[in-house]
Design a protein around this motif. Structure first.
Motif, PDB file in Angstrom:
ATOM      1  N   GLU A 151       1.026  -1.680  -0.304  1.00 56.62           N
ATOM      2  CA  GLU A 151      -0.077   0.122  -0.129  1.00 56.62           C
ATOM      3  C   GLU A 151       0.095   1.475   0.418  1.00 56.62           C
ATOM      4  OE1 GLU A 151       1.160  -1.069   4.050  1.00 56.62           O
ATOM      5  OE2 GLU A 151      -0.339  -2.408   2.524  1.00 56.62           O
ATOM      6  N   ALA A 152       2.298   1.234   0.356  1.00 55.92           N
ATOM      7  CA  ALA A 152       2.352   2.403   0.217  1.00 55.92           C
ATOM      8  C   ALA A 152       3.237   2.559  -0.947  1.00 55.92           C
ATOM      9  CB  ALA A 152       3.950   1.341   1.325  1.00 55.92           C
ATOM     10  N   GLY A 153       2.913   2.022  -2.190  1.00 59.97           N
ATOM     11  CA  GLY A 153       3.109   2.375  -3.481  1.00 59.97           C
ATOM     12  C   GLY A 153       4.461   1.746  -3.923  1.00 59.97           C
ATOM     13  N   TYR A 154       5.074   2.588  -5.376  1.00 59.56           N
ATOM     14  CA  TYR A 154       6.094   1.343  -5.356  1.00 59.56           C
ATOM     15  C   TYR A 154       6.559   2.595  -6.657  1.00 59.56           C
ATOM     16  CZ  TYR A 154       2.579   2.669  -9.731  1.00 59.56           C
ATOM     17  OH  TYR A 154       1.534   2.994 -11.151  1.00 59.56           O
ATOM     18  N   PHE A 155       7.970   2.407  -6.928  1.00 63.68           N
ATOM     19  CA  PHE A 155       8.816   3.671  -7.486  1.00 63.68           C
ATOM     20  C   PHE A 155       8.768   2.885  -8.624  1.00 63.68           C
ATOM     21  CE2 PHE A 155      12.265   0.986  -5.924  1.00 63.68           C
ATOM     22  CZ  PHE A 155      13.417   0.635  -6.670  1.00 63.68           C
ATOM     23  N   THR A 156       9.310   4.138 -10.411  1.00 60.43           N
ATOM     24  CA  THR A 156       9.407   3.260 -11.486  1.00 60.43           C
ATOM     25  C   THR A 156      11.143   3.276 -11.572  1.00 60.43           C
ATOM     26  OG1 THR A 156       8.602   5.736 -12.745  1.00 60.43           O
ATOM     27  CG2 THR A 156       6.900   3.431 -11.743  1.00 60.43           C
ATOM     28  N   VAL A 157      11.416   2.377 -12.104  1.00 56.39           N
ATOM     29  CA  VAL A 157      12.967   3.346 -13.621  1.00 56.39           C
ATOM     30  C   VAL A 157      12.816   2.644 -14.972  1.00 56.39           C
ATOM     31  CG1 VAL A 157      14.431   2.772 -11.772  1.00 56.39           C
ATOM     32  CG2 VAL A 157      13.628   0.501 -13.734  1.00 56.39           C
ATOM     33  N   SER A 158      13.313   2.881 -16.151  1.00 58.36           N
ATOM     34  CA  SER A 158      13.575   3.186 -17.575  1.00 58.36           C
ATOM     35  C   SER A 158      13.878   1.331 -17.502  1.00 58.36           C
ATOM     36  CB  SER A 158      14.500   4.068 -17.906  1.00 58.36           C
ATOM     37  OG  SER A 158      15.523   3.080 -18.027  1.00 58.36           O
ATOM     38  N   GLY A 159      13.331   0.999 -18.255  1.00 59.31           N
ATOM     39  CA  GLY A 159      13.838  -0.506 -19.115  1.00 59.31           C
ATOM     40  C   GLY A 159      15.273  -0.460 -19.438  1.00 59.31           C
ATOM     41  N   VAL A 160      16.083   0.538 -19.653  1.00 55.89           N
ATOM     42  CA  VAL A 160      17.344   0.900 -19.146  1.00 55.89           C
ATOM     43  C   VAL A 160      18.411   0.936 -18.723  1.00 55.89           C
ATOM     44  CG1 VAL A 160      18.905   2.332 -20.259  1.00 55.89           C
ATOM     45  CG2 VAL A 160      17.520   1.856 -21.691  1.00 55.89           C
ATOM     46  N   GLN A 161      17.480   1.266 -17.986  1.00 57.98           N
ATOM     47  CA  GLN A 161      18.034   1.100 -16.132  1.00 57.98           C
ATOM     48  C   GLN A 161      17.370   0.162 -15.580  1.00 57.98           C
ATOM     49  OE1 GLN A 161      15.523   4.745 -14.443  1.00 57.98           O
ATOM     50  NE2 GLN A 161      17.234   5.775 -14.580  1.00 57.98           N
ATOM     51  N   TRP A 162      16.326  -0.034 -15.764  1.00 56.89           N
ATOM     52  CA  TRP A 162      16.759  -1.888 -14.815  1.00 56.89           C
ATOM     53  C   TRP A 162      17.080  -3.048 -15.443  1.00 56.89           C
ATOM     54  CZ3 TRP A 162      14.756  -4.031 -10.835  1.00 56.89           C
ATOM     55  CH2 TRP A 162      14.356  -4.997 -10.924  1.00 56.89           C
ATOM     56  N   ARG A 163      17.728  -2.876 -17.346  1.00 55.50           N
ATOM     57  CA  ARG A 163      18.812  -4.077 -17.083  1.00 55.50           C
ATOM     58  C   ARG A 163      20.209  -4.251 -17.372  1.00 55.50           C
ATOM     59  NH1 ARG A 163      15.047  -3.420 -21.363  1.00 55.50           N
ATOM     60  NH2 ARG A 163      16.425  -1.119 -22.573  1.00 55.50           N
ATOM     61  N   ALA A 164      20.271  -2.824 -16.974  1.00 58.79           N
ATOM     62  CA  ALA A 164      21.650  -1.839 -15.351  1.00 58.79           C
ATOM     63  C   ALA A 164      21.682  -2.529 -14.927  1.00 58.79           C
ATOM     64  CB  ALA A 164      22.055  -0.426 -15.769  1.00 58.79           C
ATOM     65  N   PHE A 165      21.025  -2.183 -13.899  1.00 56.47           N
ATOM     66  CA  PHE A 165      20.381  -2.731 -13.076  1.00 56.47           C
ATOM     67  C   PHE A 165      20.972  -3.882 -12.736  1.00 56.47           C
ATOM     68  CE2 PHE A 165      17.642  -4.603  -9.163  1.00 56.47           C
ATOM     69  CZ  PHE A 165      18.679  -4.306  -8.178  1.00 56.47           C
ATOM     70  N   VAL A 166      20.141  -5.075 -13.352  1.00 55.17           N
ATOM     71  CA  VAL A 166      20.325  -5.832 -13.028  1.00 55.17           C
ATOM     72  C   VAL A 166      21.819  -7.071 -13.792  1.00 55.17           C
ATOM     73  CG1 VAL A 166      18.932  -8.753 -14.913  1.00 55.17           C
ATOM     74  CG2 VAL A 166      17.889  -6.624 -14.280  1.00 55.17           C
ATOM     75  N   ALA A 167      21.864  -5.822 -14.862  1.00 52.37           N
ATOM     76  CA  ALA A 167      23.228  -6.615 -15.336  1.00 52.37           C
ATOM     77  C   ALA A 167      24.458  -6.393 -13.996  1.00 52.37           C
ATOM     78  CB  ALA A 167      23.573  -5.899 -16.795  1.00 52.37           C
ATOM     79  N   GLY A 168      24.732  -5.112 -13.373  1.00 52.79           N
ATOM     80  CA  GLY A 168      25.485  -5.461 -12.379  1.00 52.79           C
ATOM     81  C   GLY A 168      24.610  -6.320 -11.273  1.00 52.79           C
ATOM     82  N   ILE A 169      24.154  -6.992 -10.816  1.00 50.10           N
ATOM     83  CA  ILE A 169      23.951  -7.895  -9.788  1.00 50.10           C
ATOM     84  C   ILE A 169      24.121  -8.771 -10.265  1.00 50.10           C
ATOM     85  CG2 ILE A 169      21.830  -9.600  -9.867  1.00 50.10           C
ATOM     86  CD1 ILE A 169      19.866  -7.108  -8.769  1.00 50.10           C
ATOM     87  N   GLN A 170      24.284  -9.135 -12.111  1.00 53.24           N
ATOM     88  CA  GLN A 170      24.558 -10.374 -12.782  1.00 53.24           C
ATOM     89  C   GLN A 170      26.352 -10.496 -12.667  1.00 53.24           C
ATOM     90  OE1 GLN A 170      22.324 -10.473 -16.189  1.00 53.24           O
ATOM     91  NE2 GLN A 170      21.074 -11.720 -15.370  1.00 53.24           N
ATOM     92  N   ALA A 171      26.779  -9.466 -12.785  1.00 52.13           N
ATOM     93  CA  ALA A 171      27.963  -8.997 -12.538  1.00 52.13           C
ATOM     94  C   ALA A 171      28.900  -8.914 -11.097  1.00 52.13           C
ATOM     95  CB  ALA A 171      28.437  -7.570 -12.794  1.00 52.13           C
ATOM     96  N   GLY A 172      28.135  -9.102 -10.159  1.00 52.94           N
ATOM     97  CA  GLY A 172      28.601  -9.695  -9.124  1.00 52.94           C
ATOM     98  C   GLY A 172      28.890  -8.016  -8.330  1.00 52.94           C
ATOM     99  N   ARG A 173      28.532  -7.033  -8.567  1.00 57.31           N
ATOM    100  CA  ARG A 173      28.818  -5.500  -8.511  1.00 57.31           C
ATOM    101  C   ARG A 173      27.909  -4.847  -6.901  1.00 57.31           C
ATOM    102  NH1 ARG A 173      27.439  -3.437 -13.992  1.00 57.31           N
ATOM    103  NH2 ARG A 173      29.078  -3.786 -15.501  1.00 57.31           N
ATOM    104  N   PHE A 174      26.572  -5.676  -6.445  1.00 55.01           N
ATOM    105  CA  PHE A 174      26.811  -5.361  -5.600  1.00 55.01           C
ATOM    106  C   PHE A 174      27.123  -6.552  -4.366  1.00 55.01           C
ATOM    107  CE2 PHE A 174      23.997  -3.454  -9.142  1.00 55.01           C
ATOM    108  CZ  PHE A 174      23.895  -2.874  -8.402  1.00 55.01           C
ATOM    109  N   ASP A 175      27.517  -7.629  -4.470  1.00 57.08           N
ATOM    110  CA  ASP A 175      28.219  -8.624  -3.272  1.00 57.08           C
ATOM    111  C   ASP A 175      29.036  -7.659  -2.520  1.00 57.08           C
ATOM    112  OD1 ASP A 175      27.251 -10.405  -5.000  1.00 57.08           O
ATOM    113  OD2 ASP A 175      29.227 -11.071  -6.180  1.00 57.08           O
ATOM    114  N   GLY A 176      28.279  -8.283  -1.326  1.00 53.53           N
ATOM    115  CA  GLY A 176      28.589  -7.709   0.434  1.00 53.53           C
ATOM    116  C   GLY A 176      30.213  -8.980   0.700  1.00 53.53           C
TER     117      GLY A 176
END
Length: 65
Positions: free
Chosen positions: A40-65
């Motif tokens: 119920e708090a809502g949502y935020f949006t990102v463009s398709g380009v932004q989303w693909r860049a985010f997913v690519a970063g995850i797959q590349a391990g850029r956010f691993d702690g």
């Protein structure tokens, strides 16, 4: 003003049965993102380009702690 609504909400496959997770849905040419435990708090949006860049970063391990 864009009045389109997100379509096809789905939970992250990495969430399993956990409650702390995100859900995504298609929205025009982008993606809507929301907290699954507080929808119920809502949502935020990102463009398709932004989303693909985010997913690519995850797959590349850029956010691993």
């Amino acid at each position: 003003m864009n009045t389109a609504q997100p379509v096809g909400w789905r939970k992250s496959s990495r969430s399993a049965q956990e409650t702390d997770c995100v859900e995504i849905a298609r929205l025009g040419g982008g993606v809507a993102v929301r907290d699954s435990k507080c929808r119920e708090a809502g949502y935020f949006t990102v463009s398709g380009v932004q989303w693909r860049a985010f997913v690519a970063g995850i797959q590349a391990g850029r956010f691993d702690g």
